[in-house]
Design a protein around this motif. Structure first.
Motif, PDB file in Angstrom:
ATOM      1  N   VAL A 131       0.833  -1.204   0.000  1.00  0.00           N
ATOM      2  CA  VAL A 131       0.000   0.000   0.000  1.00  0.00           C
ATOM      3  C   VAL A 131       0.867   1.252   0.000  1.00  0.00           C
ATOM      4  O   VAL A 131       0.521   2.271  -0.601  1.00  0.00           O
ATOM      5  N   ASN A 132       2.003   1.162   0.649  1.00  0.00           N
ATOM      6  CA  ASN A 132       2.933   2.295   0.703  1.00  0.00           C
ATOM      7  C   ASN A 132       3.995   2.220  -0.401  1.00  0.00           C
ATOM      8  O   ASN A 132       5.062   2.827  -0.281  1.00  0.00           O
ATOM      9  N   ARG A 133       3.714   1.464  -1.451  1.00  0.00           N
ATOM     10  CA  ARG A 133       4.597   1.334  -2.618  1.00  0.00           C
ATOM     11  C   ARG A 133       6.008   0.908  -2.222  1.00  0.00           C
ATOM     12  O   ARG A 133       7.003   1.414  -2.722  1.00  0.00           O
ATOM     13  N   THR A 134       6.065  -0.032  -1.307  1.00  0.00           N
ATOM     14  CA  THR A 134       7.340  -0.551  -0.809  1.00  0.00           C
ATOM     15  C   THR A 134       7.356  -2.058  -0.987  1.00  0.00           C
ATOM     16  O   THR A 134       6.365  -2.728  -0.678  1.00  0.00           O
ATOM     17  N   SER A 152       1.073  -2.916 -14.265  1.00  0.00           N
ATOM     18  CA  SER A 152       1.299  -2.914 -12.824  1.00  0.00           C
ATOM     19  C   SER A 152       2.627  -2.244 -12.528  1.00  0.00           C
ATOM     20  O   SER A 152       3.557  -2.273 -13.339  1.00  0.00           O
ATOM     21  N   THR A 153       2.717  -1.619 -11.370  1.00  0.00           N
ATOM     22  CA  THR A 153       3.945  -0.930 -10.991  1.00  0.00           C
ATOM     23  C   THR A 153       5.034  -1.875 -10.534  1.00  0.00           C
ATOM     24  O   THR A 153       6.197  -1.500 -10.483  1.00  0.00           O
ATOM     25  N   ALA A 184       2.759  -6.539  -7.094  1.00  0.00           N
ATOM     26  CA  ALA A 184       1.368  -6.114  -7.240  1.00  0.00           C
ATOM     27  C   ALA A 184       0.608  -7.063  -8.152  1.00  0.00           C
ATOM     28  O   ALA A 184      -0.543  -7.415  -7.900  1.00  0.00           O
ATOM     29  N   ARG A 185       1.275  -7.501  -9.205  1.00  0.00           N
ATOM     30  CA  ARG A 185       0.635  -8.436 -10.126  1.00  0.00           C
ATOM     31  C   ARG A 185       0.474  -9.811  -9.487  1.00  0.00           C
ATOM     32  O   ARG A 185      -0.525 -10.501  -9.703  1.00  0.00           O
ATOM     33  N   ALA A 186       1.465 -10.173  -8.680  1.00  0.00           N
ATOM     34  CA  ALA A 186       1.424 -11.495  -8.049  1.00  0.00           C
ATOM     35  C   ALA A 186       0.280 -11.627  -7.061  1.00  0.00           C
ATOM     36  O   ALA A 186      -0.381 -12.665  -6.992  1.00  0.00           O
TER      37      ALA A 186
END
Length: 496
Positions: A57-60, A195-196, A200-202
């Motif tokens: 959620v925090n792009r980490t 996806s970034t 995220a895709r997994a």
């Protein structure tokens, strides 16, 4: 940062492609350039997060990966540089695997994970073909990766997903080559990545950026306060790992974030219910003190180094004013790191989140933000002016006069923070108050620094066995600091 960890900036482009799509000849990207022989690797990675994927959620992302040329632990986080991420790596031979995540990495995400537990959330296997791109001078400027990915989510209800993608990562190139590569690869059939990140895709979701609440067109006082609290909460969390590493200016910026959070709670006492805001305000005060102990010693050390650089100082004085201050600074850092690892600090962050997400309204909560903000700024400015007028009651440079200057500085800081909390309202009159208060804080802040340093120099001279030459230099340093302080006060008095 642990000596076993090393950080770099990852700048890359990512594309979705059809499986089996042939890669274009990349030698044409650079005049007189060439490409290396393709190298093939099998990468196997386990990704860690909490069960509610708070890191994602925090792009980490946090992973343990084997294979390729950079096997080890990797922590990837957002960066202020466009199209870039900060990557912290810990090699396997530096930190033996004991079944858990290395402390060098858990400390870096403590402000995000808090009381949660890091567990495996996905496994990803990548068949990767890497081709290096060289410029005309033979310098490696980028690497191109053709990936065939197989990912399994370990979360409840998770499944297996497979796809192909291309990555183009800078090594020693610049934005020009990135722009050229983007067009080049799209012409070859690549598409914008869906996806970034692989993770995220997994796990079957696209992590959302964490933004502070947006202000409506006609905000209430509560809208303004919550928006400001969220912004400074985010800054506090962002500077947390940097402060632990003693990165340049990080402790200072984290303390500023803590102070601004507390300022909002105290400047708008009727917007949030006191029983909800007061305990958090007190915890922020204590956090600010812990951070302040480190910051003050940091400033002290920098000042001493600058002062001694202009002197032919004896070794015994350098040992006290530089080496000794470094020891004190390291002790303060150790205490700060301990404080940032306590349940009390993590609870403060949780309480802040709860206050922002579920605010308990005070009597002014639903009033127009512009009215409540104007009243708050006016009240802080009135307190500042009252302190300034009180300066006239004391003889210039007397003890009481100097103490009143310190009171003015603290009230100027409060007025500045209150005015800055209204920036989203774009009211010139409130901005003017903030600018004036900032000038006062700047000048009297310099004076306060010199006063603190002169007191320290006096203590060193009186309590430390020093050579006659050292005492002579101490006197010179004190005189220079006195002159710097008087100059700052003179600049302050010119403001009116």
């Amino acid at each position: 940062m642990s000596p076993a960890a090393h950080e770099s900036l990852e700048i890359e482009l990512k594309f979705d492609v059809d499986a089996g799509l042939p890669a274009p000849d990349l030698s044409g990207l650079v005049p007189d350039g060439r490409v290396g022989e393709p190298q093939t690797y099998l990468l196997e990675a386990t990704y860690y997060d909490t069960e509610d994927t708070v890191l994602a959620v925090n792009r980490t992302t946090l992973r343990r990966r084997s294979g390729g040329t950079d096997g080890g632990w990797h922590l990837k986080r957002p960066s202020t540089v466009k199209a870039a991420r900060r990557e912290l790596a810990v090699d396997f031979d530096e930190v033996p695997y004991d079944g858990g995540v290395p402390a060098a990495l858990t400390e870096q995400v403590a402000a995000i994970v808090r009381t949660g537990t890091l567990v495996p959330v996905a496994t990803i296997t990548t068949d990767r073909t890497v081709t290096s791109v060289f410029d005309g001078d033979g310098r490696e400027i980028a690497v191109f990766c053709e990936d065939v990915v197989s990912a399994e989510s370990l979360l409840p209800g998770g499944g297996v997903n497979r796809w192909a993608e291309w990555e183009f990562e800078l090594v020693d190139g610049d934005a020009t080559i990135l722009k050229r590569a983007k067009a080049y690869l799209k012409d070859a059939g690549a598409r914008k990545a869906s996806s970034t990140s692989k993770l995220a895709r997994a796990i079957g979701s696209q992590p959302a950026d964490v933004h502070r609440p947006a202000l409506p067109k006609k905000p209430t006082a509560l809208d303004l306060v919550i928006s400001d609290l969220a912004a400074h909460r985010d800054a506090l969390v962002a500077y947390d790992p940097l402060a632990r590493d003693d990165a340049p200016d990080a402790v200072h910026q984290m303390r500023v974030a803590a102070r601004k959070l507390r300022s909002i709670l105290t400047s708008y006492p009727q917007v949030l219910a006191p029983e909800a805001a007061a305990p958090i305000s007190e915890e922020l005060r204590l956090l600010g003190k812990v951070l302040g102990d480190v910051r003050d010693l940091e400033v002290q050390l920098e000042t001493n180094e600058l002062l001694l650089a202009r002197e032919n100082a004896p070794e015994d004085l350098v040992a006290v004013l530089v080496d000794g201050e470094r020891v004190r600074h390291e002790r303060a850092l150790k205490s700060m790191r301990f404080a940032l690892s306590t349940h009390r600090y993590l609870t403060l962050l949780n309480d802040l989140d709860r206050l922002i997400a579920e605010p308990v309204k005070g009597p002014d909560a639903d009033r127009p933000a512009r009215d409540v903000a104007a009243e708050a700024v006016a009240a802080s400015y009135k307190r500042l002016r009252k302190a300034q007028k009180g300066l006239r009651d004391h003889e210039v440079w007397s003890h009481d006069w100097v103490e009143q200057l310190h009171t003015i500085r603290k009230r100027a800081k409060a007025a500045r923070y209150t005015a800055e909390s209204t920036e989203a309202l774009r009211r010139a009159s409130l901005h003017k108050v903030g600018h004036y208060a900032k000038q006062i804080q700047t000048h009297l802040g310099v004076f306060n620094d010199t006063a603190v340093n002169r007191a320290r120099l006096l203590a060193v001279g009186g309590n430390t066995p020093l050579s006659p030459q050292a005492h002579f230099v101490l006197g010179r340093l004190d005189a220079r600091e006195e002159a710097r302080g008087r100059k700052a006060v003179k600049a302050y008095r010119r403001l009116d």
